[in-house]
Design a protein around this motif. Sequence first.
Motif, PDB file in Angstrom:
ATOM      1  N   ARG A 214       0.850  -1.187   0.000  1.00  0.00           N
ATOM      2  CA  ARG A 214       0.000   0.000   0.000  1.00  0.00           C
ATOM      3  C   ARG A 214       0.884   1.234   0.000  1.00  0.00           C
ATOM      4  O   ARG A 214       1.877   1.301   0.731  1.00  0.00           O
ATOM      5  N   LEU A 215       0.526   2.203  -0.837  1.00  0.00           N
ATOM      6  CA  LEU A 215       1.254   3.462  -0.929  1.00  0.00           C
ATOM      7  C   LEU A 215       0.504   4.539  -0.155  1.00  0.00           C
ATOM      8  O   LEU A 215      -0.708   4.690  -0.288  1.00  0.00           O
ATOM      9  N   PHE A 216       1.259   5.287   0.657  1.00  0.00           N
ATOM     10  CA  PHE A 216       0.704   6.381   1.451  1.00  0.00           C
ATOM     11  C   PHE A 216       1.452   7.669   1.121  1.00  0.00           C
ATOM     12  O   PHE A 216       2.624   7.641   0.732  1.00  0.00           O
ATOM     13  N   ARG A 217       0.773   8.797   1.293  1.00  0.00           N
ATOM     14  CA  ARG A 217       1.434  10.087   1.114  1.00  0.00           C
ATOM     15  C   ARG A 217       1.189  10.960   2.338  1.00  0.00           C
ATOM     16  O   ARG A 217       0.216  10.793   3.063  1.00  0.00           O
ATOM     17  N   PHE A 218       2.102  11.918   2.546  1.00  0.00           N
ATOM     18  CA  PHE A 218       1.975  12.829   3.681  1.00  0.00           C
ATOM     19  C   PHE A 218       2.924  13.997   3.479  1.00  0.00           C
ATOM     20  O   PHE A 218       3.718  14.040   2.527  1.00  0.00           O
ATOM     21  N   ARG A 219       2.880  14.951   4.392  1.00  0.00           N
ATOM     22  CA  ARG A 219       3.816  16.068   4.443  1.00  0.00           C
ATOM     23  C   ARG A 219       4.357  16.171   5.860  1.00  0.00           C
ATOM     24  O   ARG A 219       3.860  15.508   6.772  1.00  0.00           O
ATOM     25  N   LEU A 220       5.349  17.026   6.027  1.00  0.00           N
ATOM     26  CA  LEU A 220       5.863  17.340   7.355  1.00  0.00           C
ATOM     27  C   LEU A 220       5.496  18.762   7.720  1.00  0.00           C
ATOM     28  O   LEU A 220       5.524  19.664   6.870  1.00  0.00           O
ATOM     29  N   THR A 221       5.152  18.973   8.979  1.00  0.00           N
ATOM     30  CA  THR A 221       4.965  20.333   9.472  1.00  0.00           C
ATOM     31  C   THR A 221       6.337  20.992   9.631  1.00  0.00           C
ATOM     32  O   THR A 221       7.376  20.345   9.517  1.00  0.00           O
ATOM     33  N   GLY A 222       6.335  22.281   9.904  1.00  0.00           N
ATOM     34  CA  GLY A 222       7.586  23.000  10.052  1.00  0.00           C
ATOM     35  C   GLY A 222       8.457  22.481  11.171  1.00  0.00           C
ATOM     36  O   GLY A 222       9.688  22.618  11.130  1.00  0.00           O
ATOM     37  N   ASP A 223       7.826  21.859  12.182  1.00  0.00           N
ATOM     38  CA  ASP A 223       8.624  21.316  13.285  1.00  0.00           C
ATOM     39  C   ASP A 223       8.855  19.811  13.157  1.00  0.00           C
ATOM     40  O   ASP A 223       9.254  19.149  14.110  1.00  0.00           O
ATOM     41  N   GLY A 224       8.574  19.262  11.952  1.00  0.00           N
ATOM     42  CA  GLY A 224       8.952  17.885  11.676  1.00  0.00           C
ATOM     43  C   GLY A 224       7.935  16.823  12.015  1.00  0.00           C
ATOM     44  O   GLY A 224       8.299  15.641  12.084  1.00  0.00           O
ATOM     45  N   HIS A 225       6.661  17.176  12.187  1.00  0.00           N
ATOM     46  CA  HIS A 225       5.636  16.174  12.482  1.00  0.00           C
ATOM     47  C   HIS A 225       4.892  15.782  11.202  1.00  0.00           C
ATOM     48  O   HIS A 225       4.637  16.615  10.327  1.00  0.00           O
ATOM     49  N   VAL A 226       4.566  14.494  11.113  1.00  0.00           N
ATOM     50  CA  VAL A 226       3.847  13.973   9.956  1.00  0.00           C
ATOM     51  C   VAL A 226       2.414  14.479   9.977  1.00  0.00           C
ATOM     52  O   VAL A 226       1.724  14.416  11.002  1.00  0.00           O
ATOM     53  N   THR A 227       1.946  14.990   8.828  1.00  0.00           N
ATOM     54  CA  THR A 227       0.584  15.489   8.729  1.00  0.00           C
ATOM     55  C   THR A 227      -0.032  15.049   7.411  1.00  0.00           C
ATOM     56  O   THR A 227       0.671  14.877   6.407  1.00  0.00           O
ATOM     57  N   GLY A 228      -1.346  14.843   7.417  1.00  0.00           N
ATOM     58  CA  GLY A 228      -2.061  14.480   6.196  1.00  0.00           C
ATOM     59  C   GLY A 228      -1.777  13.082   5.693  1.00  0.00           C
ATOM     60  O   GLY A 228      -1.952  12.812   4.493  1.00  0.00           O
ATOM     61  N   LEU A 229      -1.378  12.159   6.569  1.00  0.00           N
ATOM     62  CA  LEU A 229      -1.093  10.790   6.136  1.00  0.00           C
ATOM     63  C   LEU A 229      -2.365  10.130   5.619  1.00  0.00           C
ATOM     64  O   LEU A 229      -3.378  10.072   6.320  1.00  0.00           O
ATOM     65  N   ALA A 230      -2.299   9.636   4.368  1.00  0.00           N
ATOM     66  CA  ALA A 230      -3.480   9.022   3.759  1.00  0.00           C
ATOM     67  C   ALA A 230      -3.053   8.081   2.643  1.00  0.00           C
ATOM     68  O   ALA A 230      -1.992   8.278   2.026  1.00  0.00           O
ATOM     69  N   PRO A 231      -3.869   7.037   2.368  1.00  0.00           N
ATOM     70  CA  PRO A 231      -3.559   6.154   1.238  1.00  0.00           C
ATOM     71  C   PRO A 231      -3.622   6.928  -0.079  1.00  0.00           C
ATOM     72  O   PRO A 231      -4.432   7.840  -0.244  1.00  0.00           O
ATOM     73  N   MET A 232      -2.771   6.557  -1.021  1.00  0.00           N
ATOM     74  CA  MET A 232      -2.810   7.163  -2.345  1.00  0.00           C
ATOM     75  C   MET A 232      -3.896   6.504  -3.177  1.00  0.00           C
ATOM     76  O   MET A 232      -4.061   5.273  -3.133  1.00  0.00           O
ATOM     77  N   PRO A 233      -4.653   7.267  -3.962  1.00  0.00           N
ATOM     78  CA  PRO A 233      -5.634   6.654  -4.864  1.00  0.00           C
ATOM     79  C   PRO A 233      -4.953   5.659  -5.800  1.00  0.00           C
ATOM     80  O   PRO A 233      -3.927   5.962  -6.415  1.00  0.00           O
ATOM     81  N   GLY A 234      -5.514   4.454  -5.881  1.00  0.00           N
ATOM     82  CA  GLY A 234      -4.940   3.432  -6.750  1.00  0.00           C
ATOM     83  C   GLY A 234      -3.632   2.865  -6.257  1.00  0.00           C
ATOM     84  O   GLY A 234      -2.949   2.149  -6.999  1.00  0.00           O
ATOM     85  N   GLY A 235      -3.273   3.142  -5.010  1.00  0.00           N
ATOM     86  CA  GLY A 235      -1.969   2.771  -4.504  1.00  0.00           C
ATOM     87  C   GLY A 235      -1.894   1.450  -3.779  1.00  0.00           C
ATOM     88  O   GLY A 235      -0.931   1.212  -3.045  1.00  0.00           O
ATOM     89  N   THR A 236      -2.877   0.582  -3.938  1.00  0.00           N
ATOM     90  CA  THR A 236      -2.828  -0.757  -3.347  1.00  0.00           C
ATOM     91  C   THR A 236      -2.664  -1.782  -4.451  1.00  0.00           C
ATOM     92  O   THR A 236      -3.421  -1.784  -5.427  1.00  0.00           O
ATOM     93  N   THR A 237      -1.650  -2.639  -4.322  1.00  0.00           N
ATOM     94  CA  THR A 237      -1.386  -3.634  -5.354  1.00  0.00           C
ATOM     95  C   THR A 237      -1.022  -4.960  -4.708  1.00  0.00           C
ATOM     96  O   THR A 237      -0.337  -4.989  -3.680  1.00  0.00           O
TER      97      THR A 237
END
Length: 361
Positions: free
Chosen positions: A116-139
């Motif tokens: 499964r593929l997931f995407r996310f970003r980091l906040t300015g202080d280095g915390h993971v935010t917006g973690l979610a599966p990618m559309p079509g990202g399960t194989t």
Amino acid sequence: MQRESEPVSWRIRRWAAPAALAVLVGAAIAAVGATVGGETPREAAGFPYRTPRFLLAAGRQGTWLDVRTMPRTGAPERPVDAVRPPDSAGAVQEILAGPDGRFVVAASRSDPCETRLFRFRLTGDGHVTGLAPMPGGTTPALVAGLAMNRRGDRLAYTTAPCAPEPPHTPGSADPPRALAPASPARAALTVLDTATGNRRTWSAAGPSVVGEIVWARDGRTLGYTIGDLVPGAGQDAAVQNVTVRATDTRAGGSGLREGRVLFRAPGGVSSVTMGPDGRSGYGMMRRPDATVLFAFTEGRPMRVTRTIPQTPGTGVGVVLVSSGEPRYACLNGLDAFGRAIDGTVRTTFSGLGHCDSAMAS
């Protein structure tokens, strides 16, 4: 280690070698920067180097993904964030730092065989935010060699079925076996539209490997190496007939060997990668007496840029590859799953590739 999410002008490659032989060759690091597009890291305009602040790595001690500060002089690393595994997610295998501060994680498990593929970003202080599966990202396969184009709208990777689990012996104290791709290897390359989840796959007949998956700067040309597997000593297989190819991902066709040939690699090549222009590239090959760094351009002879004499008991462990711009790619050598060492696919498998960490500014 991978390139951080902000554009930089360097990238450190790790080359598999026996532990007793792995050493850092400073001359090699200095040499390669001038082989790609004629630019050294300092000359690459528009892509300033920014010191990484955070290191992201596959989780330890029950976590799924860890974020730590980068160690600095007089200040050791410290934990910033520890992410628990999402529901039904397997273990983190690869972490890709993409454009505009985006990250992609490939997480795999064997029962059932799935990534499964997931995407996310980091906040300015280095915390993971917006973690979610990618559309079509399960194989229903293992995934390796993640590569994202500069616009972030296409993600490329190779896939392979899981190897069968060995019979379990009741009461056995043996640790569980690491995830491993099935044999014989057969090259397959998928491009995922990160917005719609639509996927398209290219494949090759016969035992083969694909690696060094990377996008050109036009965002539609995908470069890769493909090589045939020829049985060798024992159960190992030699990687032969290695070519660097470029495919227009918006054109027709479904065969990996249909891609435009940029370079036919000589024997002994350890790694060779297409450059950002989609026509040239660079690589490394080993001879009994030396390690050779080279550059190539489509339709022209290979150009040796550096020859590093081989002395007994030593070997090149780390090489710097500079292109003057970010590549957003997990470059694992001739086989994206990391099975190819010095031109031979090993039967002893110790993990999926080498991209289980990434850096961020």
